[in-house]
Design an enzyme around this catalytic site. Structure first.
Site, PDB file in Angstrom:
ATOM      1  N   TYR A 118       3.226   7.737 -77.690  1.00  0.00           N
ATOM      2  CA  TYR A 118       3.790   6.670 -78.517  1.00  0.00           C
ATOM      3  C   TYR A 118       4.204   5.475 -77.666  1.00  0.00           C
ATOM      4  O   TYR A 118       3.903   4.326 -77.997  1.00  0.00           O
ATOM      5  CB  TYR A 118       5.001   7.202 -79.288  1.00  0.00           C
ATOM      6  CG  TYR A 118       5.738   6.135 -80.063  1.00  0.00           C
ATOM      7  CD1 TYR A 118       5.133   5.490 -81.139  1.00  0.00           C
ATOM      8  CD2 TYR A 118       7.029   5.756 -79.707  1.00  0.00           C
ATOM      9  CE1 TYR A 118       5.799   4.492 -81.842  1.00  0.00           C
ATOM     10  CE2 TYR A 118       7.699   4.767 -80.408  1.00  0.00           C
ATOM     11  CZ  TYR A 118       7.081   4.139 -81.474  1.00  0.00           C
ATOM     12  OH  TYR A 118       7.737   3.152 -82.162  1.00  0.00           O
ATOM     13  N   SER A 177      15.369  -3.527 -82.873  1.00  0.00           N
ATOM     14  CA  SER A 177      14.298  -3.533 -83.866  1.00  0.00           C
ATOM     15  C   SER A 177      14.814  -3.147 -85.252  1.00  0.00           C
ATOM     16  O   SER A 177      15.749  -2.344 -85.389  1.00  0.00           O
ATOM     17  CB  SER A 177      13.191  -2.561 -83.450  1.00  0.00           C
ATOM     18  OG  SER A 177      12.219  -2.434 -84.468  1.00  0.00           O
ATOM     19  N   GLN A 236      15.595  -8.162 -84.328  1.00  0.00           N
ATOM     20  CA  GLN A 236      14.194  -8.396 -84.665  1.00  0.00           C
ATOM     21  C   GLN A 236      13.936  -7.932 -86.087  1.00  0.00           C
ATOM     22  O   GLN A 236      14.278  -6.804 -86.460  1.00  0.00           O
ATOM     23  CB  GLN A 236      13.270  -7.648 -83.695  1.00  0.00           C
ATOM     24  CG  GLN A 236      11.795  -7.730 -84.021  1.00  0.00           C
ATOM     25  CD  GLN A 236      11.285  -6.491 -84.742  1.00  0.00           C
ATOM     26  OE1 GLN A 236      11.987  -5.500 -84.868  1.00  0.00           O
ATOM     27  NE2 GLN A 236      10.057  -6.570 -85.247  1.00  0.00           N
ATOM     28  N   THR A 244       9.048 -11.100 -86.424  1.00  0.00           N
ATOM     29  CA  THR A 244       7.749 -10.677 -85.913  1.00  0.00           C
ATOM     30  C   THR A 244       6.687 -10.931 -86.976  1.00  0.00           C
ATOM     31  O   THR A 244       6.820 -10.466 -88.109  1.00  0.00           O
ATOM     32  CB  THR A 244       7.769  -9.191 -85.532  1.00  0.00           C
ATOM     33  OG1 THR A 244       8.688  -9.002 -84.452  1.00  0.00           O
ATOM     34  CG2 THR A 244       6.394  -8.720 -85.087  1.00  0.00           C
ATOM     35  N   LYS A 295       7.960 -14.330 -83.256  1.00  0.00           N
ATOM     36  CA  LYS A 295       7.305 -13.511 -82.233  1.00  0.00           C
ATOM     37  C   LYS A 295       5.903 -13.111 -82.680  1.00  0.00           C
ATOM     38  O   LYS A 295       5.688 -12.734 -83.821  1.00  0.00           O
ATOM     39  CB  LYS A 295       8.135 -12.243 -81.974  1.00  0.00           C
ATOM     40  CG  LYS A 295       7.526 -11.270 -80.974  1.00  0.00           C
ATOM     41  CD  LYS A 295       8.438 -10.071 -80.789  1.00  0.00           C
ATOM     42  CE  LYS A 295       7.896  -9.101 -79.755  1.00  0.00           C
ATOM     43  NZ  LYS A 295       6.699  -8.364 -80.232  1.00  0.00           N
ATOM     44  N   SER A 308       3.116 -13.569 -77.555  1.00  0.00           N
ATOM     45  CA  SER A 308       2.984 -12.125 -77.350  1.00  0.00           C
ATOM     46  C   SER A 308       1.737 -11.612 -78.047  1.00  0.00           C
ATOM     47  O   SER A 308       1.395 -12.073 -79.139  1.00  0.00           O
ATOM     48  CB  SER A 308       4.219 -11.402 -77.912  1.00  0.00           C
ATOM     49  OG  SER A 308       4.035  -9.998 -77.924  1.00  0.00           O
ATOM     50  N   HIS A 316       1.703  -8.276 -78.548  1.00  0.00           N
ATOM     51  CA  HIS A 316       2.280  -6.989 -78.958  1.00  0.00           C
ATOM     52  C   HIS A 316       1.911  -5.869 -77.979  1.00  0.00           C
ATOM     53  O   HIS A 316       1.816  -4.701 -78.357  1.00  0.00           O
ATOM     54  CB  HIS A 316       1.809  -6.621 -80.371  1.00  0.00           C
ATOM     55  CG  HIS A 316       2.877  -5.987 -81.204  1.00  0.00           C
ATOM     56  ND1 HIS A 316       3.503  -6.624 -82.248  1.00  0.00           N
ATOM     57  CD2 HIS A 316       3.447  -4.758 -81.148  1.00  0.00           C
ATOM     58  CE1 HIS A 316       4.389  -5.823 -82.802  1.00  0.00           C
ATOM     59  NE2 HIS A 316       4.383  -4.681 -82.150  1.00  0.00           N
ATOM     60  N   ARG A 371      -0.745  -3.269 -78.851  1.00  0.00           N
ATOM     61  CA  ARG A 371      -0.510  -2.192 -79.809  1.00  0.00           C
ATOM     62  C   ARG A 371      -1.051  -2.505 -81.203  1.00  0.00           C
ATOM     63  O   ARG A 371      -1.148  -1.610 -82.044  1.00  0.00           O
ATOM     64  CB  ARG A 371       0.988  -1.888 -79.889  1.00  0.00           C
ATOM     65  CG  ARG A 371       1.532  -1.300 -78.600  1.00  0.00           C
ATOM     66  CD  ARG A 371       3.041  -1.222 -78.606  1.00  0.00           C
ATOM     67  NE  ARG A 371       3.561  -0.149 -79.443  1.00  0.00           N
ATOM     68  CZ  ARG A 371       3.673   1.124 -79.062  1.00  0.00           C
ATOM     69  NH1 ARG A 371       3.250   1.492 -77.853  1.00  0.00           N
ATOM     70  NH2 ARG A 371       4.191   2.036 -79.859  1.00  0.00           N
ATOM     71  N   ARG A 386       8.202  -1.885 -72.797  1.00  0.00           N
ATOM     72  CA  ARG A 386       7.935  -0.531 -72.305  1.00  0.00           C
ATOM     73  C   ARG A 386       8.733  -0.219 -71.040  1.00  0.00           C
ATOM     74  O   ARG A 386       9.229   0.894 -70.853  1.00  0.00           O
ATOM     75  CB  ARG A 386       6.440  -0.369 -72.005  1.00  0.00           C
ATOM     76  CG  ARG A 386       5.529  -0.315 -73.230  1.00  0.00           C
ATOM     77  CD  ARG A 386       4.103  -0.036 -72.791  1.00  0.00           C
ATOM     78  NE  ARG A 386       3.154   0.087 -73.884  1.00  0.00           N
ATOM     79  CZ  ARG A 386       2.322  -0.862 -74.285  1.00  0.00           C
ATOM     80  NH1 ARG A 386       2.361  -2.059 -73.682  1.00  0.00           N
ATOM     81  NH2 ARG A 386       1.479  -0.656 -75.274  1.00  0.00           N
TER      82      ARG A 386
END
Length: 386
Positions: A28, A110, A131, A159, A254, A276, A278, A281, A333
Site C-alpha cells: 500500500y 488527509s 487535505q 486535491t 493539489k 504533483s 500523486h 499512484r 512516503r
C-alpha cells in the site's frame, strides 16, 4: 547505536520499514499504478538538476527558515497527506503531527486519515494543514470544512487529480481494500510483524473515521456502501469556487501538472498551487512533476506560491525543486518509511537528516538561504540526436 549511524539516509529507513511492516502494508505504501513508471521519471528529472560548487566564499552559515503562506517554518519541506496513514504505522497521524509541531514543519492531515480532525488538530497546532478529498454531498463538504477550521487547521488543500479510482495493481495483488478487510493471508503477515501488530492493538483497527461519521446520514447510499463511497465526486470549477467561498484561510489546490490550468486557478482565488503527480499512484502516463513545475513557474511568473512533491528523498532534492521554481516542498512516503523503521521517533530523525543534508549542500553551493538555489542550478543539455 545512534540513529545517525544506523540510519544516515532515507534509504536506510526505507529498507528497515520494509522488514517491520506486513507485506500488504508495504504494498500500500510503496506502490504506484500501472507499470509504476512515474516514480523513476520523477527521480530521473531530479537527478538531472546539478549545481556548480562555489569556492572561496569564506564561512557559510545556512539559514533554512522559510516563510510560506503567512507562516514561519524551520525549513521548506513538510508532511504531505497520505490516506490511511495509521494503517502504515499505528498512531502515525498523531506521531507526525507532534513531530511537525516540535520541529516547526507543516503537517497535512488527509480526509481519509484513521484519526479525526478534532484529535489531530490540537496536536499539530499552528502547523496543521487539512487535505480535502471532495465529498459529493455539499452539506457534508461544508461540515467537514467547519470541523477542520474549529480543530485549528490553518491551510486547506483541495486535491483535484482523482476524477476516478486508480487500479494500483500491487495493492490488488496484496488483497488490500480500503477500508481494510482482513484475510487469512494478511493475518499471517501481521503475526510476523509483532511491533506493528501490538501497536495496532493499542491504537485500534485502522478505519476511515471521519467519513464513517457521515455514511449513516446519506440516505442515498446503498446498504453495502463503505465510507469511501461518500468521496466519489469528480470536482469541477464550480466545486472549487464553492470551496473557496467556504474556507476563509489559505487555499491550496493539489495535483496540478498542466500549465494551462495555472492562470485560471490564480484567478479563482487559490493562494498556492501544489504541483504533483500523486507519486504515480493515480496515473502512470503523467509527466515528471519537476518538468511540470518548471513550465508552471514560467507561465505564472515569480509571485504565485508553488508547492512541489514528487520523488523528494534528500535535502538536495528540496534544493533542486526550489531551483526549478518551487517555494516549498512536501514529502509523503518518506515520513512513513521513517515511522516504519523507528516508530514514533522516526519523523524527528528524518527531519534531522533533511536539515543536515540541506545545510551541507548549501555550504557547497555557497548560499545561505534555500531560495538562493534558484540562482545556482543548471540542468545539462540533452544529448544530441544521432
Amino acid at each position: 547505536m545512534s540513529p545517525d549511524l544506523r540510519y544516515p539516509a532515507l534509504s536506510d529507513l526505507k529498507a528497515t520499514c520494509k522488514r517491520r511492516v506486513p507485506w500488504f502494508v508495504w504494498e500500500y505504501l510503496d506502490s504506484a499504478t500501472g507499470r509504476e513508471s512515474v516514480k523513476p521519471r520523477n527521480r530521473a528529472e531530479l537527478d538531472k538538476v546539478l549545481f556548480r560548487p562555489a569556492i572561496l566564499r569564506g564561512a557559510i552559515v545556512p539559514d533554512l527558515s522559510t516563510r510560506f503562506l503567512g507562516q514561519d517554518y524551520a525549513m521548506p519541506v513538510g508532511v504531505a497527506p497520505i490516506g490511511m496513514s495509521g494503517l502504515i504505522w499505528p498512531g502515525a497521524e498523531a506521531a507526525l503531527a507532534g513531530m511537525a509541531q516540535g520541529t516547526r514543519l507543516p503537517y497535512c492531515l488527509s480526509t481519509v486519515a484513521t484519526r479525526l480532525p478534532e484529535e489531530i488538530g490540537p496536536i499539530a497546532g499552528d502547523m496543521g494543514w487539512f487535505q480535502l478529498y471532495p465529498p459529493k454531498d455539499p452539506a457534508i463538504r461544508a461540515d467537514i470544512l467547519t470541523r477542520a477550521h474549529k480543530a485549528g487547521f490553518r491551510v486547506l488543500v483541495l486535491t483535484v487529480d482523482l476524477p476516478g479510482p486508480s487500479r494500483r495493481e500491487r495493492q490488488l495483488r496484496a488483497q488490500l481494500a480500503i477500508p481494510p478487510k482482513l484475510t487469512p493471508a494478511m493475518l499471517w503477515q501481521i503475526a510476523q510483524r509483532p511491533a506493528w501488530a501490538l501497536g495496532t492493538l493499542r491504537h485500534g483497527q485502522p478505519r476511515l473515521r471521519l467519513m464513517e461519521d457521515y455514511l449513516k446520514l446519506d440516505g442515498n447510499a446503498p446498504s453495502t456502501a463503505h465510507p469511501g463511497y461518500l468521496l466519489r465526486a469528480a470536482p469541477d470549477w464550480d466545486y472549487l469556487h464553492a470551496v473557496r467561498a467556504l474556507w476563509e484561510g489559505p487555499l491550496v489546490v493539489k495535483g496540478v501538472l498542466d500549465p494551462q490550468d495555472a492562470d485560471p486557478l490564480r484567478a479563482a482565488g487559490v493562494d498556492a498551487i501544489w504541483v504533483s503527480n500523486h507519486g504515480g499512484r493515480q496515473f502512470d502516463g503523467a509527466p515528471p512533476a519537476l518538468d511540470a513545475l518548471r513550465q508552471i513557474r514560467a507561465t505564472l511568473g515569480p509571485e504565485m506560491p508553488l508547492i512541489y512533491d514528487g520523488g523528494i528523498e534528500t535535502g538536495l532534492d528540496v534544493l533542486r525543486a526550489l531551483a526549478f521554481g518551487a517555494n516549498f516542498t512536501m514529502m509523503g512516503r518518506g515520513w512513513h518509511y521513517a515511522l516504519g523503521a523507528l516508530g514514533a521517533q522516526g519523523g524527528s530523525h528524518l527531519a534531522q537528516i533533511l536539515r543536515d543534508d540541506m545545510a551541507s549542500n548549501m555550504m557547497q553551493m555557497g548560499i545561505t538561504r534555500p531560495e538562493q538555489a534558484a540562482t545556482q542550478g543548471w540542468a545539462p543539455s540533452p544529448a544530441p540526436e544521432s
